[in-house]
Write a protein that holds these residues in place. Structure first.
Motif, PDB file in Angstrom:
ATOM      1  N   VAL A 103       2.266   1.939  -3.422  1.00  0.00           N
ATOM      2  CA  VAL A 103       1.259   2.530  -4.308  1.00  0.00           C
ATOM      3  C   VAL A 103       1.119   4.022  -4.010  1.00  0.00           C
ATOM      4  O   VAL A 103       1.061   4.850  -4.924  1.00  0.00           O
ATOM      5  N   GLU A 125      -5.269   6.214  -2.743  1.00  0.00           N
ATOM      6  CA  GLU A 125      -4.892   4.823  -2.462  1.00  0.00           C
ATOM      7  C   GLU A 125      -5.903   4.169  -1.524  1.00  0.00           C
ATOM      8  O   GLU A 125      -6.220   2.986  -1.675  1.00  0.00           O
ATOM      9  N   PHE A 129      -3.099  -4.977  -3.516  1.00  0.00           N
ATOM     10  CA  PHE A 129      -2.418  -4.855  -4.807  1.00  0.00           C
ATOM     11  C   PHE A 129      -2.094  -6.226  -5.385  1.00  0.00           C
ATOM     12  O   PHE A 129      -2.108  -6.424  -6.602  1.00  0.00           O
ATOM     13  N   LYS A 167      -5.003  -6.730  -9.556  1.00  0.00           N
ATOM     14  CA  LYS A 167      -3.657  -6.202  -9.795  1.00  0.00           C
ATOM     15  C   LYS A 167      -3.568  -5.467 -11.133  1.00  0.00           C
ATOM     16  O   LYS A 167      -2.897  -4.434 -11.250  1.00  0.00           O
ATOM     17  N   ARG A 193       0.832  -1.207   0.000  1.00  0.00           N
ATOM     18  CA  ARG A 193       0.000   0.000   0.000  1.00  0.00           C
ATOM     19  C   ARG A 193       0.866   1.256   0.000  1.00  0.00           C
ATOM     20  O   ARG A 193       0.574   2.221  -0.720  1.00  0.00           O
ATOM     21  N   VAL A 225     -11.173   4.917  -9.503  1.00  0.00           N
ATOM     22  CA  VAL A 225     -11.195   3.453  -9.435  1.00  0.00           C
ATOM     23  C   VAL A 225     -12.223   2.871 -10.397  1.00  0.00           C
ATOM     24  O   VAL A 225     -12.020   1.797 -10.967  1.00  0.00           O
ATOM     25  N   MET A 262      -8.710   3.087  -3.560  1.00  0.00           N
ATOM     26  CA  MET A 262      -8.326   1.922  -4.356  1.00  0.00           C
ATOM     27  C   MET A 262      -8.336   0.658  -3.501  1.00  0.00           C
ATOM     28  O   MET A 262      -8.855  -0.386  -3.915  1.00  0.00           O
ATOM     29  N   TYR A 309      -4.951  -2.002 -10.733  1.00  0.00           N
ATOM     30  CA  TYR A 309      -3.966  -1.167 -10.040  1.00  0.00           C
ATOM     31  C   TYR A 309      -2.926  -0.652 -11.037  1.00  0.00           C
ATOM     32  O   TYR A 309      -2.608   0.539 -11.075  1.00  0.00           O
ATOM     33  N   ARG A 310      -2.393  -1.564 -11.832  1.00  0.00           N
ATOM     34  CA  ARG A 310      -1.341  -1.201 -12.784  1.00  0.00           C
ATOM     35  C   ARG A 310      -1.845  -0.205 -13.821  1.00  0.00           C
ATOM     36  O   ARG A 310      -1.127   0.709 -14.225  1.00  0.00           O
TER      37      ARG A 310
END
Length: 256
Positions: free
Chosen positions: A130, A162, A172, A177, A127, A210, A165, A180-181
């Motif tokens: 990120v 974050e 993550f 994933k 986290r 998001v 997210m 996230y990327r």
């Protein structure tokens, strides 16, 4: 409104927010009402006064309380806080080169940044990584727009994004994933300054970010390119259908 009244209102808002966080968090509670009322009055402060105090490093609590207010569990406080901080950031950006931050000694500036980093960490290495990536991306906005930004803005907003997210996507290393990327790539893309700016200004919230598709997060240029590709594909399909119809029509005439 004078400086003292502004600071007293801000202190009242933060104290009420902390009190509401300790309580049941109901929107009808007195603490929530006090907090919201104080922030509503803060929005009435003259632009010059708000800009002066938000930038002034003598009052770090204004930036440090960003997460407390915009990430508050009470939706009324959270909503009003986002409007307030968005307004203040617009004041900062609207001034451009006319209003720049005081020049700090390198050592002092580094210390302030480190303190802000510590205050926005979670203890979870994934986290925190990120948040670091998001903060780095958001810090580009000041350079891209050639305007001064409060030192803690990028870290506070990164922490808020974050958190959204993590709440919506989970870890993550989990099933999201790829999402996230996608978000991190688009936030850091050198060709996508508009997305960073909108997130930092609060025009795009963490929750909204998001839920956005990768096409929505793309830069305006890429969106136009995608639209052009789709349009060309549509025209090509239409022409193919017309050609087939003409061929079928000609075949019918020959058979007749």
């Amino acid at each position: 409104m004078q400086k003292q009244e502004f600071l007293e209102l801000f202190e009242a808002a933060t104290k009420a927010a902390k009190s509401a966080a300790r309580g049941d968090g109901k929107s009808s509670s007195p603490a929530v009402s006090r907090c919201v009322d104080a922030m509503v009055r803060l929005k009435e402060a003259p632009e010059s006064l708000a800009r002066e105090l938000v930038i002034d490093l003598k009052y770090p609590q204004i930036g440090a309380s960003h997460s407390l207010l915009v990430d508050h569990k009470n939706p009324r406080i959270q909503s009003e806080a986002k409007l307030l901080y968005s307004l203040w950031l617009r004041y900062l950006y609207a001034t451009g080169k006319k209003q720049s931050r005081p020049v700090l000694k390198k050592k002092k500036k580094k210390k302030l940044v480190e303190e802000e980093m510590v205050s926005t960490t979670t203890g979870d290495c994934n986290r925190d990584k990120v948040r670091e990536i998001l903060a780095k991306a958001l810090s580009k906005v000041a350079v891209e727009m050639k305007e001064g930004v409060v030192s803690c803005d990028s870290w506070s907003v990164a922490a808020s994004v974050e958190s959204a997210m993590f709440e919506r996507l989970g870890s993550f290393e989990g099933t999201q994933k790829a999402k996230y990327r996608s978000i991190l790539f688009n936030m850091g893309d050198s060709r996508n300054p508009d997305l960073r700016r909108k997130v930092l200004l609060g025009e795009i919230s963490g929750e909204r970010l998001v839920s956005m598709e990768k096409e929505e997060m793309a830069s305006n240029k890429i969106q136009m390119e995608v639209q052009n590709i789709k349009e060309k594909a549509r025209v090509r399909d239409e022409n193919r259908v017309k050609s087939m119809q003409m061929f079928q029509s000609d075949s019918s005439m020959i058979m007749t």
